[in-house]
Each structure stands twice: as structure tokens, then as C-alpha cells.
Design a protein around this motif. Structure first.
Motif, PDB file in Angstrom:
ATOM      1  N   GLU A 208     -59.977 -68.769 -30.053  1.00 29.08           N
ATOM      2  CA  GLU A 208     -58.517 -68.655 -29.969  1.00 29.08           C
ATOM      3  C   GLU A 208     -58.056 -67.241 -30.313  1.00 29.08           C
ATOM      4  OE1 GLU A 208     -54.455 -70.742 -31.776  1.00 29.08           O
ATOM      5  OE2 GLU A 208     -56.407 -71.092 -32.721  1.00 29.08           O
ATOM      6  N   TRP A 209     -58.635 -66.655 -31.360  1.00 29.96           N
ATOM      7  CA  TRP A 209     -58.231 -65.315 -31.788  1.00 29.96           C
ATOM      8  C   TRP A 209     -58.472 -64.300 -30.682  1.00 29.96           C
ATOM      9  CZ3 TRP A 209     -59.936 -60.346 -32.573  1.00 29.96           C
ATOM     10  CH2 TRP A 209     -59.181 -59.540 -33.457  1.00 29.96           C
ATOM     11  N   ILE A 210     -59.640 -64.394 -30.028  1.00 26.83           N
ATOM     12  CA  ILE A 210     -59.983 -63.439 -28.976  1.00 26.83           C
ATOM     13  C   ILE A 210     -59.147 -63.678 -27.724  1.00 26.83           C
ATOM     14  CG2 ILE A 210     -61.817 -62.597 -27.470  1.00 26.83           C
ATOM     15  CD1 ILE A 210     -63.812 -63.496 -29.671  1.00 26.83           C
ATOM     16  N   SER A 211     -59.105 -64.911 -27.265  1.00 29.50           N
ATOM     17  CA  SER A 211     -58.464 -65.195 -25.979  1.00 29.50           C
ATOM     18  C   SER A 211     -56.963 -64.953 -26.010  1.00 29.50           C
ATOM     19  CB  SER A 211     -58.772 -66.636 -25.541  1.00 29.50           C
ATOM     20  OG  SER A 211     -58.296 -67.568 -26.492  1.00 29.50           O
ATOM     21  N   THR A 212     -56.305 -65.281 -27.122  1.00 27.63           N
ATOM     22  CA  THR A 212     -54.855 -65.076 -27.180  1.00 27.63           C
ATOM     23  C   THR A 212     -54.480 -63.605 -27.278  1.00 27.63           C
ATOM     24  OG1 THR A 212     -54.868 -65.414 -29.593  1.00 27.63           O
ATOM     25  CG2 THR A 212     -54.385 -67.337 -28.204  1.00 27.63           C
ATOM     26  N   ARG A 213     -55.329 -62.799 -27.861  1.00 29.22           N
ATOM     27  CA  ARG A 213     -55.031 -61.370 -28.016  1.00 29.22           C
ATOM     28  C   ARG A 213     -55.498 -60.519 -26.850  1.00 29.22           C
ATOM     29  NH1 ARG A 213     -55.276 -63.663 -32.768  1.00 29.22           N
ATOM     30  NH2 ARG A 213     -54.071 -62.837 -34.550  1.00 29.22           N
ATOM     31  N   THR A 214     -56.511 -61.003 -26.117  1.00 26.15           N
ATOM     32  CA  THR A 214     -57.090 -60.164 -25.067  1.00 26.15           C
ATOM     33  C   THR A 214     -57.168 -60.830 -23.696  1.00 26.15           C
ATOM     34  OG1 THR A 214     -59.388 -60.897 -25.407  1.00 26.15           O
ATOM     35  CG2 THR A 214     -58.557 -59.135 -26.849  1.00 26.15           C
ATOM     36  N   GLY A 215     -57.220 -62.144 -23.655  1.00 25.82           N
ATOM     37  CA  GLY A 215     -57.451 -62.851 -22.399  1.00 25.82           C
ATOM     38  C   GLY A 215     -58.918 -62.994 -22.049  1.00 25.82           C
ATOM     39  N   ILE A 216     -59.798 -62.465 -22.904  1.00 24.84           N
ATOM     40  CA  ILE A 216     -61.236 -62.512 -22.644  1.00 24.84           C
ATOM     41  C   ILE A 216     -61.822 -63.814 -23.194  1.00 24.84           C
ATOM     42  CG2 ILE A 216     -63.459 -61.395 -23.112  1.00 24.84           C
ATOM     43  CD1 ILE A 216     -61.816 -58.767 -23.502  1.00 24.84           C
ATOM     44  N   ARG A 217     -62.661 -64.460 -22.388  1.00 22.48           N
ATOM     45  CA  ARG A 217     -63.322 -65.698 -22.828  1.00 22.48           C
ATOM     46  C   ARG A 217     -64.840 -65.555 -22.877  1.00 22.48           C
ATOM     47  NH1 ARG A 217     -59.985 -69.675 -23.645  1.00 22.48           N
ATOM     48  NH2 ARG A 217     -57.902 -69.662 -22.715  1.00 22.48           N
ATOM     49  N   GLN A 218     -65.366 -64.621 -22.120  1.00 21.19           N
ATOM     50  CA  GLN A 218     -66.802 -64.359 -22.154  1.00 21.19           C
ATOM     51  C   GLN A 218     -67.044 -62.954 -21.637  1.00 21.19           C
ATOM     52  OE1 GLN A 218     -68.156 -67.433 -19.306  1.00 21.19           O
ATOM     53  NE2 GLN A 218     -68.647 -65.778 -17.885  1.00 21.19           N
ATOM     54  N   ARG A 219     -68.288 -62.490 -21.812  1.00 21.03           N
ATOM     55  CA  ARG A 219     -68.678 -61.185 -21.297  1.00 21.03           C
ATOM     56  C   ARG A 219     -70.159 -61.220 -20.944  1.00 21.03           C
ATOM     57  NH1 ARG A 219     -67.114 -63.057 -25.349  1.00 21.03           N
ATOM     58  NH2 ARG A 219     -65.477 -61.551 -25.876  1.00 21.03           N
TER      59      ARG A 219
ATOM     60  N   ALA B  50     -61.332 -62.207 -18.020  1.00 19.99           N
ATOM     61  CA  ALA B  50     -61.697 -63.408 -18.779  1.00 19.99           C
ATOM     62  C   ALA B  50     -63.200 -63.662 -18.709  1.00 19.99           C
ATOM     63  CB  ALA B  50     -60.938 -64.625 -18.255  1.00 19.99           C
ATOM     64  N   LEU B  51     -63.823 -63.247 -17.602  1.00 19.02           N
ATOM     65  CA  LEU B  51     -65.246 -63.513 -17.385  1.00 19.02           C
ATOM     66  C   LEU B  51     -66.153 -62.338 -17.726  1.00 19.02           C
ATOM     67  CD1 LEU B  51     -65.033 -65.389 -13.958  1.00 19.02           C
ATOM     68  CD2 LEU B  51     -65.073 -66.367 -16.258  1.00 19.02           C
ATOM     69  N   TYR B  52     -65.584 -61.120 -17.770  1.00 17.57           N
ATOM     70  CA  TYR B  52     -66.410 -59.929 -17.944  1.00 17.57           C
ATOM     71  C   TYR B  52     -66.040 -59.075 -19.143  1.00 17.57           C
ATOM     72  CZ  TYR B  52     -68.038 -60.835 -13.184  1.00 17.57           C
ATOM     73  OH  TYR B  52     -68.574 -61.408 -12.068  1.00 17.57           O
ATOM     74  N   GLY B  53     -64.840 -59.214 -19.671  1.00 18.23           N
ATOM     75  CA  GLY B  53     -64.375 -58.303 -20.700  1.00 18.23           C
ATOM     76  C   GLY B  53     -64.128 -56.925 -20.115  1.00 18.23           C
ATOM     77  N   ASN B  54     -64.068 -55.937 -20.976  1.00 20.89           N
ATOM     78  CA  ASN B  54     -63.817 -54.549 -20.576  1.00 20.89           C
ATOM     79  C   ASN B  54     -65.151 -53.891 -20.238  1.00 20.89           C
ATOM     80  OD1 ASN B  54     -63.370 -51.777 -20.506  1.00 20.89           O
ATOM     81  ND2 ASN B  54     -61.946 -51.772 -22.224  1.00 20.89           N
ATOM     82  N   THR B  55     -65.366 -53.636 -18.952  1.00 18.09           N
ATOM     83  CA  THR B  55     -66.613 -53.008 -18.510  1.00 18.09           C
ATOM     84  C   THR B  55     -66.400 -51.532 -18.169  1.00 18.09           C
ATOM     85  OG1 THR B  55     -66.224 -53.800 -16.253  1.00 18.09           O
ATOM     86  CG2 THR B  55     -67.630 -55.152 -17.666  1.00 18.09           C
ATOM     87  N   SER B  56     -65.355 -50.930 -18.714  1.00 14.75           N
ATOM     88  CA  SER B  56     -65.085 -49.502 -18.589  1.00 14.75           C
ATOM     89  C   SER B  56     -65.011 -49.078 -17.119  1.00 14.75           C
ATOM     90  CB  SER B  56     -66.119 -48.699 -19.379  1.00 14.75           C
ATOM     91  OG  SER B  56     -65.739 -47.350 -19.496  1.00 14.75           O
ATOM     92  N   ALA B  57     -65.788 -48.086 -16.706  1.00 17.49           N
ATOM     93  CA  ALA B  57     -65.688 -47.555 -15.347  1.00 17.49           C
ATOM     94  C   ALA B  57     -66.065 -48.586 -14.283  1.00 17.49           C
ATOM     95  CB  ALA B  57     -66.576 -46.321 -15.199  1.00 17.49           C
ATOM     96  N   ALA B  58     -66.727 -49.661 -14.689  1.00 14.44           N
ATOM     97  CA  ALA B  58     -67.131 -50.693 -13.732  1.00 14.44           C
ATOM     98  C   ALA B  58     -66.035 -51.698 -13.441  1.00 14.44           C
ATOM     99  CB  ALA B  58     -68.368 -51.429 -14.250  1.00 14.44           C
ATOM    100  N   SER B  59     -64.997 -51.756 -14.263  1.00 13.59           N
ATOM    101  CA  SER B  59     -64.077 -52.894 -14.196  1.00 13.59           C
ATOM    102  C   SER B  59     -63.286 -52.952 -12.890  1.00 13.59           C
ATOM    103  CB  SER B  59     -63.135 -52.893 -15.402  1.00 13.59           C
ATOM    104  OG  SER B  59     -62.136 -51.898 -15.298  1.00 13.59           O
ATOM    105  N   ILE B  60     -62.770 -51.812 -12.429  1.00  9.48           N
ATOM    106  CA  ILE B  60     -61.984 -51.830 -11.189  1.00  9.48           C
ATOM    107  C   ILE B  60     -62.858 -52.169  -9.980  1.00  9.48           C
ATOM    108  CG2 ILE B  60     -60.628 -50.415  -9.598  1.00  9.48           C
ATOM    109  CD1 ILE B  60     -59.388 -49.046 -12.015  1.00  9.48           C
TER     110      ILE B  60
END
Length: 337
Positions: A37-48, A284-294
Motif C-alpha cells: 500500500e505504501w509503495i503503490s499509493t505513492r508511486t503507482g508501482i506494483r512490481q519491477r 506499475a509493472l516495471y518501475g522506473n527503468t531510467s533511459a529504458a522507460s520511454i
């Protein structure tokens, strides 16, 4: 943005790759004091996706590249240039050349470009200039990062954010220019807001000569400042790129932002009055993958049939430097493809 008459670019292929290992928020509770809950509500990330010690940036980037090359309908030997946007190279001297060898792209010049989470957009604009000047015809642009190598896994403010992956596109010379406009910005006065910094330990080499001998330290971030920066600067830079492209925000088919935080994506879209159904989000599925994200987000949207030939995409990257930028482009070679 001047170019020879009749020389433009088209983005004709995309590909992506991610490590097999999936770590969801619940698993992270074994590592640090946090909760789903802490992660998903603040970031939208559920897994990486996280690279193991057997994985390499070269391998991930090569898989993504091969898919993009295949979609473009060319072969590695057709490539003139390979640009790798990364902050986490396998080799500090550069990894693009290793990818060139892995692909068998024997004709291609290859180099790394470092602009952190802005890297893909900066790389896109850089690649376009080589084509627009008539120097190269076929360019492979890869955005790839393995940030898990440099995360402090005891810092719940940063360790929950990042994932690993690679995305790639092929840019080719085209009669009409599909890169409609762009804007790039940097502000080094805010450099301390997000760092993966070298920390030297003094080492006396010979009498009277002390050198620095150390390594890079884990990622540090002032989350509030980065959020404030992104929400303010990203809409501005997209609007500037739209102005240069001579189109309006309502003509955008898809908004593809660096996948840093769902609250940032929502805030930017709201400020620009872009409907949520035009916003591509897969963090939500990848998190922040930096230069790969876009490029990962773009490739998934292409594979799912969302992004079609002729669609207008507004892409914006932002992050360490601090750096930020936006590019407005049409997908594919032409609307009839």
C-alpha cells in the motif's frame, strides 16, 4: 533544426526486453520496512524487473535492438550508427561497442550517451541530427539501464522505485520528416537533487601525491524536489516542443512520459488537459527503468495496437542533471503503412 531539403527521419521499428526476475511490492517487505500500500499509493508501482548477477546490460540491450531491427525490416549490417543511452554501462569506457559486436553490426559506429532518465529523448534528437545532415541513413537508438546495481536497498525512499530493462527504436532517413519538434533543457544548479556520485577515498600514491581511489555510491534523491521540478518543467518543455512543431495539444494522440511516478504522469496530463486515455503508463509493472522507460512503454503500446502509423506522440524525459526534454513525432514511415 535546419536540415537538407527532403532529408527527414522516420521511426520504423521498436523493441524491448526486461529481466525474467519479477519482484513485487510484497517481496520488498522482506528487504526494507515498507508495504504494498505504501509503495503503490505513492508511486503507482506494483512490481519491477530486476537483473540477476548473471544478467548484463549488453544482453538486455541486444535483445531489444534485435526486435527493433526486425520490425524496421533491415539487418544489423544496414546500421550506420548505434547510440546507447545509459547511466549503468557494463563497462565505464562504454558498452555500445559491445552491443555492436553482439549484433554483428560491423558497419556501425557506436557510442554511449549519458543523460540519465532524459537519455532516450536526448538520444532521439542526437540520432536525428546525423540523419538530417545526410551523414547516416539507419540509426539504432537504445535506452537501457540496470539501476538495481546502484540502489541502496536499505533506503525505502529510493529502492522501491527502480527497475531494470531496455528499449530500442530504429530511425531511418525519410522523404518527409516525422520528428516534428523538440526542446532540450538542463539545470546543473539542481544537480544535487538526484545523484549516482563518485566518492573518492584518498590514497597516497607516492610521497606528496594523494590520488582519489574509490567507487560510485548508491543513488540519492530529494524526492520532493524532483517531483516539484517534474510537474513544473515537463508541461513547459512539451508546450515548447509543440510550438516548434506548430501543432496544438489536442492533436496529440499519445503522451509518453518517463515512467517515474504515476502521480507525476497524472499531474502533467491534468495540467496540459490531456485525457487519461491518451496517457501511456506501464510503470506499475516495471518501475522506473531510467533511459529504458520511454522506449519500453512505446514498444508495448505498438505491440498492443494502441500506437499506429501516423499517430502523433509527445514524449518527455526528465531526471538527473537535472535534465529534461520533449520530442514530438509521428510514428512510422507514413500513414499508409
Amino acid at each position: 533544426m535546419l536540415k537538407p531539403s527532403g532529408v527527414g527521419i522516420a521511426i520504423t521499428g521498436s523493441g524491448s526486453a526486461a529481466p525474467a526476475e519479477i519482484v513485487d511490492n510484497q517481496k520488498l517487505t522482506q528487504v526494507v520496512d515498507t508495504s504494498d500500500e505504501w509503495i503503490s499509493t505513492r508511486t503507482g508501482i506494483r512490481q519491477r524487473r530486476l537483473a540477476t548477477n548473471q544478467d548484463s546490460l549488453t544482453a538486455l540491450a541486444s535483445v531489444a535492438a534485435q526486435k527493433a531491427i526486425a520490425m524496421a525490416g533491415i539487418t544489423p549490417s544496414d546500421l550506420d550508427l548505434i547510440i546507447l543511452a545509459t547511466s549503468t554501462a557494463d563497462d565505464l569506457f562504454g558498452t555500445a561497442c559491445k552491443i555492436q559486436a553482439e549484433l554483428g553490426a560491423h558497419r556501425a559506429v557506436a557510442f554511449d550517451l549519458t543523460a540519465a532518465c532524459s537519455g532516450f529523448v536526448f538520444g532521439l534528437v542526437t540520432a536525428a541530427q546525423y540523419i538530417r545532415t545526410g551523414v547516416y541513413q539507419n540509426v539504432l537508438l537504445i535506452g537501457a539501464d540496470i539501476l538495481s546495481r546502484w540502489v541502496d536497498w536499505s533506503d525505502r525512499g529510493t529502492c522501491v522505485l527502480f527497475g531494470d530493462g531496455a528499449g530500442a527504436v530504429v530511425l531511418q532517413a525519410n522523404e518527409s520528416d516525422r520528428l516534428l519538434g523538440f526542446e532540450l533543457r538542463s539545470d546543473g544548479t539542481q544537480n544535487n537533487c538526484l545523484n549516482l556520485a563518485y566518492q573518492a577515498q584518498p590514497k597516497e600514491l607516492v610521497d606528496g601525491v594523494a590520488i582519489g581511489h574509490g567507487t560510485y555510491q548508491p543513488i540519492t534523491m530529494n524526492g520532493k524536489e524532483v517531483y516539484r521540478f517534474a510537474v513544473q518543467k515537463v508541461p513547459e518543455v512539451i508546450e515548447k516542443a509543440l510550438f516548434r512543431a506548430e501543432i496544438t495539444v489536442d492533436q496529440i494522440d499519445w503522451l509518453v512520459l518517463h515512467q517515474a511516478n504515476q502521480r507525476i504522469l497524472d499531474a502533467v496530463a491534468q495540467r496540459m488537459k490531456i485525457p487519461n486515455d491518451k496517457v501511456i503508463s506501464n510503470l506499475a509493472l516495471y518501475g522506473n527503468t531510467s533511459a529504458a522507460s520511454i522506449p519500453i512503454a512505446i514498444d508495448e503500446a505498438v505491440q498492443e495496437g494502441k500506437i499506429k502509423h501516423g499517430d502523433i506522440i509527445a514524449a518527455s524525459g526528465f531526471g538527473a542533471g537535472l535534465s529534461w526534454g520533449a520530442a514530438i513525432f509521428k510514428w512510422g514511415r507514413n500513414e499508409e503503412c
